[in-house]
Design an enzyme around this catalytic site. Structure first.
Site, PDB file in Angstrom:
ATOM      1  N   GLU A 266      92.862  58.294 153.124  1.00  0.00           N
ATOM      2  CA  GLU A 266      93.921  57.674 153.918  1.00  0.00           C
ATOM      3  C   GLU A 266      94.261  56.240 153.510  1.00  0.00           C
ATOM      4  OE1 GLU A 266      92.984  58.041 158.070  1.00  0.00           O
ATOM      5  OE2 GLU A 266      93.040  60.219 158.022  1.00  0.00           O
TER       6      GLU A 266
ATOM      7  N   GLU B 109      91.058  66.930 157.289  1.00  0.00           N
ATOM      8  CA  GLU B 109      90.665  66.520 158.650  1.00  0.00           C
ATOM      9  C   GLU B 109      91.678  67.063 159.638  1.00  0.00           C
ATOM     10  OE1 GLU B 109      90.092  62.279 159.340  1.00  0.00           O
ATOM     11  OE2 GLU B 109      89.068  62.079 157.419  1.00  0.00           O
TER      12      GLU B 109
HETATM   13  C1  FCB Z   1      91.063  59.481 160.529  1.00  0.00           C
HETATM   14  C2  FCB Z   1      89.866  58.964 159.770  1.00  0.00           C
HETATM   15  C3  FCB Z   1      88.543  59.429 160.339  1.00  0.00           C
HETATM   16  C4  FCB Z   1      88.563  59.460 161.842  1.00  0.00           C
HETATM   17  C5  FCB Z   1      89.756  60.230 162.352  1.00  0.00           C
HETATM   18  C6  FCB Z   1      89.816  60.369 163.844  1.00  0.00           C
HETATM   19  O1  FCB Z   1      92.125  58.596 160.372  1.00  0.00           O
HETATM   20  O2  FCB Z   1      89.925  59.366 158.426  1.00  0.00           O
HETATM   21  O3  FCB Z   1      87.537  58.614 159.810  1.00  0.00           O
HETATM   22  O4  FCB Z   1      88.521  58.172 162.326  1.00  0.00           O
HETATM   23  O5  FCB Z   1      90.926  59.599 161.903  1.00  0.00           O
END
Ligand code: FCB
Length: 449
Positions: free
Chosen positions: A166, A351
């Site tokens: 990210e 994620e």
């Molecule tokens: C993302 C991050 C991760 C976590 C989630 C909720 O932006 O990569 O580390 O904090 O959000």
């Protein structure tokens, strides 16, 4: 059942974590301090003064946590490597004791039949490099490439490597709004950090290519940007927000050019040099990771810095503890958009998950979290829809394996499919963890029961 075939054989079913959020022992075995160690130890930066000093104590409980993944039936695990464990000062000698932790982790995972997926940078820059400007110093691209090569050469059991996690959050949270480490508040700093992150990504991919054929990728977080009304102003605001968050990173990395909107968004902080350099930011990658949590509905508002696009809360929708709207179809929308705009590079959802309230202690050894179960089910169905349309999605990683330190929110936001009692370090599989386990074991069929 027809749906069963929507998830191809070999689909990776995993969970994700990151080093600073779970490991604890931040200075053990010769590890250098990271910017997150410093930030969390600065009063006022993390809620309730929480730090990663212990977190989930994963550094010491790793074999137990891998056993838990095995019990859940996961066939993949996405973790991150803490740069200051491996190279305590950011450059210079490798700390074999730090590297050993990840060697043991990779071995343990492979013994359990779990594919290791490693991220090289999940926000914990060595503090010694921050002292030299960190992501603002153009030399960071070379520092990162050297560190990446050290990891890739040492850990040949890793199946997929991600350079950065990210980059937008690093630049926006860490350098523009100052809410994440290292806490700068400057558009000049944010634009420079973003550019150097992209340079570092390209440099690391090129440097690792001889050692990691077919495995190198990047992880970005994406959110569909929808205008709050059909007005031309709101529609333009949504386009700017999309340029700032989504295309800012993928356009240069995959197409070799920055979105033209960035010059106006950053104003005098945007350097023409960034556009001139953009062609060099493009380098072939083998896979792309997409982190998805929510969408944004925005309206034109000149006071919203730096995009002039302000979020409009969708009162008809459910929201997570982080105030993010629950919007499952956005995951399908964004995966289709990536495939259409960029290329046929294999995609992984690296994620996806939700913070909903869970109690600090698991009463009667149970945590019932029906909201998280629905969230996972609905988002996984969106992935199944994409697969049915021929989008090449090869894996899904729930965020997160464990409740953990949610950055500036401290331990107040629980994203885990496994509950952690932070007073005792006791792990309890939540109802969402049991549900996910059934999905994994049935290769997705349980989503349609
Ligand atoms: C993302 C991050 C991760 C976590 C989630 C909720 O932006 O990569 O580390 O904090 O959000």
């Amino acid at each position: 059942m027809a749906q069963e075939s929507r998830f191809p054989a070999g689909f990776l079913w995993g969970a994700a974590t990151s080093a600073y959020q779970i490991e604890g022992s931040p200075l053990a075995d010769g590890t250098g301090a990271s910017i997150w160690h410093r930030f969390a130890h600065t009063p006022g930066m993390v809620r309730d003064g929480d730090t990663g000093d212990v977190a989930c104590d994963h550094y010491r409980r790793m074999p137990e946590d891998v056993a838990l993944m095995r019990e859940l039936g996961l066939n993949a695990y996405r973790f991150s490597i803490a740069w200051p464990r491996v190279v305590p000062n950011g450059t210079g000698p490798v700390n074999e004791r730090g590297l050993d932790f990840y060697r043991r982790l990779v071995d343990e995972l492979r013994k359990a039949g779990i594919a290791p997926v490693a991220t090289l940078y999940h926000w914990d820059l060595p503090a010694a490099l921050d002292d030299r400007g960190g992501w603002l110093n153009p030399d960071v691209a070379g520092w990162f490439a050297d560190y990446a090569v050290a990891c890739v050469r040492a850990l040949d059991g890793v199946e997929l490597w991600a350079t950065l996690n990210e980059p937008w959050v690093v630049a926006d949270g860490g350098y523009l709004h100052g809410v994440l480490a290292p806490g700068h508040r400057s558009a000049f700093a944010a634009a420079a950090a973003a550019h150097n992150l992209l340079r570092a990504h390209a440099a690391a991919v090129d440097a690792c290519r001889p050692f990691a054929a077919g495995k190198l990728g990047l992880v970005v977080n994406l959110a569909p940007k929808h205008p709050a009304s059909e007005s031309a102003d709101d529609r333009a605001a949504a386009v700017r927000d999309d340029a700032y968050m989504n295309r800012h990173y993928l356009d240069p990395a995959l197409l070799g050019a920055y979105p033209p909107e960035l010059a106006a968004i950053y104003g005098e902080a945007w350097s023409e040099r960034y556009d001139e350099d953009a062609a060099q930011l493009r380098t072939p990658i083998d896979w792309l990771g997409v982190n998805y949590y929510t969408r944004n509905v925005v309206r034109h508002d000149t006071a919203a810095w730096p995009t002039g696009a302000a979020a409009v809360r969708q009162r008809q929708s459910a929201h997570m503890e982080t105030n993010w709207e629950v919007y499952p179809t956005g995951l399908a929308e964004i995966l289709r958009w990536v495939r259409q705009r960029y290329c046929e590079v294999p995609l992984y959802v690296t994620e996806n998950g939700a913070a909903f309230y869970d109690p600090p202690v698991a009463a009667d050894g149970r945590i019932d979290d029906p909201l998280r179960v629905s969230y996972l089910r609905d988002h996984l169905r969106a992935v199944a829809d994409c697969l049915a349309d021929g989008v090449d999605v090869r894996g899904y990683f729930a965020w997160s394996l464990l409740d953990n330190l949610e950055w500036a929110h401290g331990f107040s936001k629980r994203f885990g499919i496994v509950h952690v009692d932070f007073a005792t370090q006791r792990r309890t599989v939540k109802a969402s963890g049991r549900f996910y386990s059934q999905v994994v074991r049935s290769n997705g069929a349980a989503l349609f029961d």
